[in-house]
Write a protein that holds these residues in place. Structure first.
Motif, PDB file in Angstrom:
ATOM      1  N   GLU A   1     -33.875  42.677 117.773  1.00 15.98           N
ATOM      2  CA  GLU A   1     -35.209  43.078 117.855  1.00 15.98           C
ATOM      3  C   GLU A   1     -35.863  43.208 119.418  1.00 15.98           C
ATOM      4  O   GLU A   1     -36.413  44.083 119.620  1.00 15.98           O
ATOM      5  CB  GLU A   1     -36.173  42.318 117.189  1.00 15.98           C
ATOM      6  N   VAL A   2     -35.545  42.142 120.312  1.00 17.18           N
ATOM      7  CA  VAL A   2     -36.009  42.446 121.700  1.00 17.18           C
ATOM      8  C   VAL A   2     -35.082  43.406 122.167  1.00 17.18           C
ATOM      9  O   VAL A   2     -35.888  44.395 122.973  1.00 17.18           O
ATOM     10  CB  VAL A   2     -35.560  41.232 122.574  1.00 17.18           C
ATOM     11  N   ALA A   3     -33.849  43.622 122.115  1.00 11.87           N
ATOM     12  CA  ALA A   3     -33.118  44.876 122.721  1.00 11.87           C
ATOM     13  C   ALA A   3     -33.909  46.242 122.273  1.00 11.87           C
ATOM     14  O   ALA A   3     -34.186  47.083 123.123  1.00 11.87           O
ATOM     15  CB  ALA A   3     -31.726  44.990 122.336  1.00 11.87           C
ATOM     16  N   VAL A   4     -34.171  46.528 121.177  1.00  5.84           N
ATOM     17  CA  VAL A   4     -34.754  47.575 120.583  1.00  5.84           C
ATOM     18  C   VAL A   4     -36.050  47.765 121.247  1.00  5.84           C
ATOM     19  O   VAL A   4     -36.357  48.834 121.648  1.00  5.84           O
ATOM     20  CB  VAL A   4     -34.710  47.743 119.120  1.00  5.84           C
TER      21      VAL A   4
ATOM     22  N   GLY B   1     -34.185  45.838 129.380  1.00  2.01           N
ATOM     23  CA  GLY B   1     -34.167  44.540 128.879  1.00  2.01           C
ATOM     24  C   GLY B   1     -35.125  43.655 129.502  1.00  2.01           C
ATOM     25  O   GLY B   1     -35.840  43.942 130.344  1.00  2.01           O
ATOM     26  N   GLY B   2     -35.020  42.172 129.104  1.00  2.00           N
ATOM     27  CA  GLY B   2     -35.811  41.106 129.912  1.00  2.00           C
ATOM     28  C   GLY B   2     -35.905  39.751 129.186  1.00  2.00           C
ATOM     29  O   GLY B   2     -34.878  39.814 128.093  1.00  2.00           O
TER      30      GLY B   2
ATOM     31  N   GLU C   1     -40.097  50.282 125.128  1.00  2.00           N
ATOM     32  CA  GLU C   1     -40.933  50.130 126.021  1.00  2.00           C
ATOM     33  C   GLU C   1     -40.760  50.517 127.564  1.00  2.00           C
ATOM     34  O   GLU C   1     -41.621  50.984 128.085  1.00  2.00           O
ATOM     35  CB  GLU C   1     -41.301  48.396 126.211  1.00  2.00           C
ATOM     36  N   GLU C   2     -39.433  50.375 127.854  1.00  2.00           N
ATOM     37  CA  GLU C   2     -39.169  50.474 129.296  1.00  2.00           C
ATOM     38  C   GLU C   2     -38.552  51.948 129.671  1.00  2.00           C
ATOM     39  O   GLU C   2     -38.623  52.552 130.684  1.00  2.00           O
ATOM     40  CB  GLU C   2     -37.876  49.729 129.986  1.00  2.00           C
ATOM     41  N   SER C   3     -38.163  52.506 128.323  1.00  2.00           N
ATOM     42  CA  SER C   3     -37.486  54.033 128.610  1.00  2.00           C
ATOM     43  C   SER C   3     -38.212  55.221 127.777  1.00  2.00           C
ATOM     44  O   SER C   3     -38.045  56.345 128.014  1.00  2.00           O
ATOM     45  CB  SER C   3     -36.178  53.884 128.518  1.00  2.00           C
ATOM     46  N   GLY C   4     -38.929  54.657 126.380  1.00  2.00           N
ATOM     47  CA  GLY C   4     -39.262  55.492 125.701  1.00  2.00           C
ATOM     48  C   GLY C   4     -38.430  56.152 124.457  1.00  2.00           C
ATOM     49  O   GLY C   4     -38.804  56.752 123.718  1.00  2.00           O
TER      50      GLY C   4
ATOM     51  N   ASN D   1     -38.282  59.994 123.592  1.00  2.00           N
ATOM     52  CA  ASN D   1     -38.134  60.745 124.793  1.00  2.00           C
ATOM     53  C   ASN D   1     -38.482  59.859 126.111  1.00  2.00           C
ATOM     54  O   ASN D   1     -38.824  59.003 126.107  1.00  2.00           O
ATOM     55  CB  ASN D   1     -39.344  62.018 124.996  1.00  2.00           C
ATOM     56  N   ALA D   2     -37.833  60.359 127.189  1.00  2.00           N
ATOM     57  CA  ALA D   2     -38.175  59.871 128.390  1.00  2.00           C
ATOM     58  C   ALA D   2     -39.432  59.288 128.713  1.00  2.00           C
ATOM     59  O   ALA D   2     -40.223  60.266 128.972  1.00  2.00           O
ATOM     60  CB  ALA D   2     -37.175  60.353 129.530  1.00  2.00           C
ATOM     61  N   ALA D   3     -39.831  58.101 129.034  1.00  2.00           N
ATOM     62  CA  ALA D   3     -41.038  57.811 129.728  1.00  2.00           C
ATOM     63  C   ALA D   3     -40.908  56.685 130.380  1.00  2.00           C
ATOM     64  O   ALA D   3     -40.006  55.673 130.500  1.00  2.00           O
ATOM     65  CB  ALA D   3     -41.888  57.458 128.234  1.00  2.00           C
ATOM     66  N   ASP D   4     -42.072  56.835 131.479  1.00  2.00           N
ATOM     67  CA  ASP D   4     -41.810  55.360 132.191  1.00  2.00           C
ATOM     68  C   ASP D   4     -42.964  54.153 131.557  1.00  2.00           C
ATOM     69  O   ASP D   4     -43.337  54.515 130.477  1.00  2.00           O
ATOM     70  CB  ASP D   4     -42.604  55.587 133.795  1.00  2.00           C
ATOM     71  N   SER D   5     -42.946  53.081 132.514  1.00  2.00           N
ATOM     72  CA  SER D   5     -43.796  52.021 131.546  1.00  2.00           C
ATOM     73  C   SER D   5     -44.357  51.321 132.675  1.00  2.00           C
ATOM     74  O   SER D   5     -44.592  51.302 133.734  1.00  2.00           O
ATOM     75  CB  SER D   5     -42.754  51.167 130.817  1.00  2.00           C
TER      76      SER D   5
END
Length: 205
Positions: A107-110, A96-97, A115-118, A157-161
């Protein structure tokens, strides 16, 4: 509960910002500048923020001051909750942010989850609207409302950001060190309770 000195400092800042916006008197303008500086001095004395950071926070907004909105997503899989590791402090939070202009809370939550997890999710339910000052967060110069939206995992899929270095799903009894400026253990406990009992009403305050 929020310390009185912090509540007073933020109230002084709010009065100063409104005054700087609406006053037409040069002498009053100078007084509001002094009030804003007094609030900054209090925060520098009692928080970990340095004066330069505080002044930037206090001068980057104009107009009537309102609370900031922090939008978070609660995503569960196999009775575990999704957490992301924040690069800022090396600790974990739900994705979040700050709310973004032009986007609805859902829309922000999605967007923040992807963006933060993939992971890809769909927003399903407003779980909580919380006042930052009523929870055991560290002192903040902002008055913050936190909206937590329950989301369903649908893909990805899991990803960093840029902001996060890892993500994973955790059980309530195996939580990693939390970024308590963003989420607290008591709030995660609340989210597990809402997840396991979906007929419970939205939590507020």
């Amino acid at each position: 509960m929020e310390e009185k000195w912090l509540a007073w400092a933020k109230q002084i800042q709010s009065i100063a910002q409104a005054g700087l916006t609406y006053t037409r008197d040069d002498y009053d303008y100078e007084r509001y500048i002094e009030l804003r500086q007094l609030s900054a001095d209090i925060l520098e004395t009692y928080t970990e923020y340095d004066m330069k950071t505080i002044q930037e926070l206090f001068t980057n907004e104009t107009g009537y001051q309102t609370p900031k909105v922090d939008i978070r997503a609660a995503v569960f899989k196999n009775d575990n909750i999704l957490l992301v590791k924040e690069k800022a402090d090396g600790k974990w939070s739900i994705p979040g942010g700050w709310g973004d202009v032009g986007f609805s809370p859902a829309e922000v939550a999605v967007k923040e989850v992807e963006e933060e997890s993939g992971y890809l999710v769909e927003a399903k339910r407003l779980l909580a609207v919380l006042d930052h000052k009523h929870h055991p967060h560290p002192p903040s110069p902002y008055h913050i409302y936190k909206m937590i939206i329950g989301c369903e995992l649908v893909g990805g899929n899991a990803a960093d950001s840029i902001e996060t270095s890892d993500c994973d799903f955790f059980s309530l009894d195996n939580l990693p060190p939390l970024s308590i400026g963003r989420i607290t253990e008591s709030q995660i406990t609340m989210l597990f309770r809402l997840y396991k009992n979906p007929t419970l009403p939205t939590v507020f305050d």
